[in-house]
Design a protein around this motif. Structure first.
Motif, PDB file in Angstrom:
ATOM      1  N   THR A 196     -67.391 -41.397  21.875  1.00 24.77           N
ATOM      2  CA  THR A 196     -67.147 -40.106  21.220  1.00 24.77           C
ATOM      3  C   THR A 196     -68.259 -39.115  21.560  1.00 24.77           C
ATOM      4  OG1 THR A 196     -66.050 -41.233  19.394  1.00 24.77           O
ATOM      5  CG2 THR A 196     -66.790 -38.991  18.981  1.00 24.77           C
TER       6      THR A 196
ATOM      7  N   ILE B 211     -59.592 -41.677  21.423  1.00 22.57           N
ATOM      8  CA  ILE B 211     -60.266 -42.941  21.706  1.00 22.57           C
ATOM      9  C   ILE B 211     -59.817 -43.970  20.674  1.00 22.57           C
ATOM     10  CG2 ILE B 211     -62.523 -44.059  22.011  1.00 22.57           C
ATOM     11  CD1 ILE B 211     -63.488 -40.903  22.099  1.00 22.57           C
TER      12      ILE B 211
ATOM     13  N   LYS C 240     -58.265 -32.662  24.836  1.00 17.94           N
ATOM     14  CA  LYS C 240     -58.360 -33.580  23.690  1.00 17.94           C
ATOM     15  C   LYS C 240     -58.247 -35.011  24.181  1.00 17.94           C
ATOM     16  CE  LYS C 240     -55.204 -31.311  21.230  1.00 17.94           C
ATOM     17  NZ  LYS C 240     -54.185 -31.033  20.207  1.00 17.94           N
ATOM     18  N   ILE C 241     -59.251 -35.812  23.852  1.00 18.41           N
ATOM     19  CA  ILE C 241     -59.257 -37.219  24.255  1.00 18.41           C
ATOM     20  C   ILE C 241     -59.146 -38.080  22.999  1.00 18.41           C
ATOM     21  CG2 ILE C 241     -60.498 -39.016  25.527  1.00 18.41           C
ATOM     22  CD1 ILE C 241     -60.420 -36.758  27.380  1.00 18.41           C
TER      23      ILE C 241
ATOM     24  N   THR D  88     -60.632 -39.979  17.163  1.00 13.58           N
ATOM     25  CA  THR D  88     -60.879 -41.415  17.163  1.00 13.58           C
ATOM     26  C   THR D  88     -59.936 -42.171  16.234  1.00 13.58           C
ATOM     27  OG1 THR D  88     -62.503 -41.239  15.373  1.00 13.58           O
ATOM     28  CG2 THR D  88     -63.338 -41.062  17.616  1.00 13.58           C
TER      29      THR D  88
ATOM     30  N   TYR E 273     -65.506 -32.143  25.864  1.00  9.05           N
ATOM     31  CA  TYR E 273     -64.171 -32.556  25.429  1.00  9.05           C
ATOM     32  C   TYR E 273     -64.116 -32.589  23.909  1.00  9.05           C
ATOM     33  CZ  TYR E 273     -63.676 -34.316  30.219  1.00  9.05           C
ATOM     34  OH  TYR E 273     -63.638 -34.441  31.579  1.00  9.05           O
ATOM     35  N   GLN E 274     -62.890 -32.503  23.388  1.00  7.09           N
ATOM     36  CA  GLN E 274     -62.706 -32.731  21.965  1.00  7.09           C
ATOM     37  C   GLN E 274     -62.312 -34.195  21.796  1.00  7.09           C
ATOM     38  OE1 GLN E 274     -59.681 -30.276  20.165  1.00  7.09           O
ATOM     39  NE2 GLN E 274     -59.783 -31.420  18.229  1.00  7.09           N
ATOM     40  N   ALA E 275     -63.064 -34.945  20.979  1.00  2.00           N
ATOM     41  CA  ALA E 275     -62.781 -36.370  20.818  1.00  2.00           C
ATOM     42  C   ALA E 275     -62.089 -36.638  19.487  1.00  2.00           C
ATOM     43  CB  ALA E 275     -64.084 -37.165  20.907  1.00  2.00           C
TER      44      ALA E 275
ATOM     45  N   PHE F 167     -68.065 -37.944  25.252  1.00  8.68           N
ATOM     46  CA  PHE F 167     -67.056 -36.918  25.552  1.00  8.68           C
ATOM     47  C   PHE F 167     -67.425 -35.578  24.933  1.00  8.68           C
ATOM     48  CE2 PHE F 167     -64.220 -40.553  26.581  1.00  8.68           C
ATOM     49  CZ  PHE F 167     -63.996 -40.174  27.893  1.00  8.68           C
ATOM     50  N   GLU F 168     -67.919 -35.624  23.700  1.00 10.46           N
ATOM     51  CA  GLU F 168     -68.279 -34.357  23.051  1.00 10.46           C
ATOM     52  C   GLU F 168     -69.404 -33.661  23.807  1.00 10.46           C
ATOM     53  OE1 GLU F 168     -68.819 -35.481  18.948  1.00 10.46           O
ATOM     54  OE2 GLU F 168     -66.672 -35.150  18.517  1.00 10.46           O
TER      55      GLU F 168
END
Ligand code: CA
Length: 235
Positions: free
Chosen positions: A21, A9, A6-7, A33, A29-31, A24-25
Motif C-alpha cells: 500500500t 490489493i 486505482k490499485i 485494500t 497510485y490510489q491504493a 503504491f501510494e
C-alpha cells in the motif's frame, strides 16, 4: 485525485499489505485494500479498480477462485503476488486469467515495472489493439493485423502463417504471460506430445527473424517453463 490509477490489493498478511500500500501510494497510485477474498470482491464491485494485486493464499477462499469470479464479467488486469513459486501454480493462475505473476519475496522496482507495463498495454488494447485494420507498435516493430504483415524499422519481416499467428496472439495480450498450453490451444486447436517443441521451434524462428540475440528479452520475454509475454518497448 480522480486521475490516479486505482490499485486494489488483496492480501491477508498485514506486513505485506502495509508495505505494498505504501509503495503504491508513494508512487502516485490510489491504493485500496482488502484482507479477505470476499472483501476483495466487494471492494472490486464498489470501486472498479484499474488493476488488482492478488495473494493466492487467503483466509476465506483461494485466490484462484477470486480470479474466476472476476473473469466471469471483467478484464481488469490481475497480478498475482504469491509465495507459491511452483510452475504448476503459476500456470494455473495464468490460465485462469491472471495477467502476470510475481513471486514473494519480490523487489519493489520489479512490481512497479510490471504494474506500469500492464496498465500501459491495457490502455493500448482499448485504444487500438484489436480493431480490424489496427496496428500494434512496440519499439521498431509494427504488426499490421489487417494485411498480416510485420515490419522492423519499416522493412518487412517474412514470417510463416503460424509464426505470424503466434506473434499476433502475443501482441493482442501484450503485457500478459500466455502459458504454453494457452498458446498451443489458440494456434493449433489441439495439443499433443510434440506441441511444446513445435511452439519452441516457431518461437526460435520468430526471434531469429526479429534479429534477437540468444537470451535477449526485447519484444518477447520467455518465462522459463511457463510461457511467453509480449513486451511494450514504446518507452
Ligand atoms: Ca496469504
Amino acid at each position: 485525485m480522480s486521475n490516479k490509477y486505482k490499485i486494489l490489493i488483496v492480501e491477508d498478511e498485514e506486513n505485506i499489505l502495509k508495505f505494498v500500500t505504501a509503495l503504491f501510494e508513494a508512487n502516485g497510485y490510489q491504493a485500496l485494500t482488502a484482507n479477505t477474498a470476499e472483501l476483495g470482491l466487494l471492494m472490486f464491485t464498489s470501486h472498479m479498480p484499474d488493476l488488482i494485486i492478488l495473494d493466492l493464499g487467503l483466509p476465506d477462499f483461494d485466490g484462484i477462485q477470486f480470479i474466476k469470479a472476476i473473469r466471469k464479467d471483467f478484464l481488469t488486469p490481475i497480478i498475482v503476488l504469491s509465495a507459491r513459486s511452483g510452475e504448476s501454480d503459476k500456470v494455473e493462475a495464468l490460465d485462469t486469467g491472471a495477467n502476470d505473476y510475481v513471486t514473494k519475496p519480490f523487489g519493489s522496482a520489479e512490481l512497479l515495472a510490471r504494474v506500469r507495463t500492464i496498465l500501459r498495454s491495457s490502455r493500448h488494447s482499448c485504444e487500438e489493439g484489436k480493431f480490424p485494420g489496427g496496428k500494434f507498435t512496440s519499439g521498431c516493430m509494427v504488426i499490421d493485423y489487417d494485411s498480416r504483415r510485420i515490419y522492423l524499422d519499416d522493412a518487412e519481416i517474412k514470417l510463416t502463417q503460424t509464426e505470424f499467428n503466434i506473434l499476433a496472439l502475443l501482441s493482442e495480450h501484450c503485457g500478459k504471460v500466455l502459458t504454453y498450453s494457452a498458446i498451443i490451444k489458440e494456434i493449433w486447436g489441439y495439443s499433443d506430445s510434440g506441441s511444446i517443441k513445435k511452439l519452441q521451434v516457431n518461437m526460435a524462428n520468430i526471434r531469429r527473424k526479429l534479429m534477437l540475440k540468444p537470451g535477449e528479452n526485447k519484444y518477447i520475454s520467455n518465462e522459463l517453463g511457463i510461457g511467453y509475454k509480449m513486451k511494450n518497448e514504446n518507452d
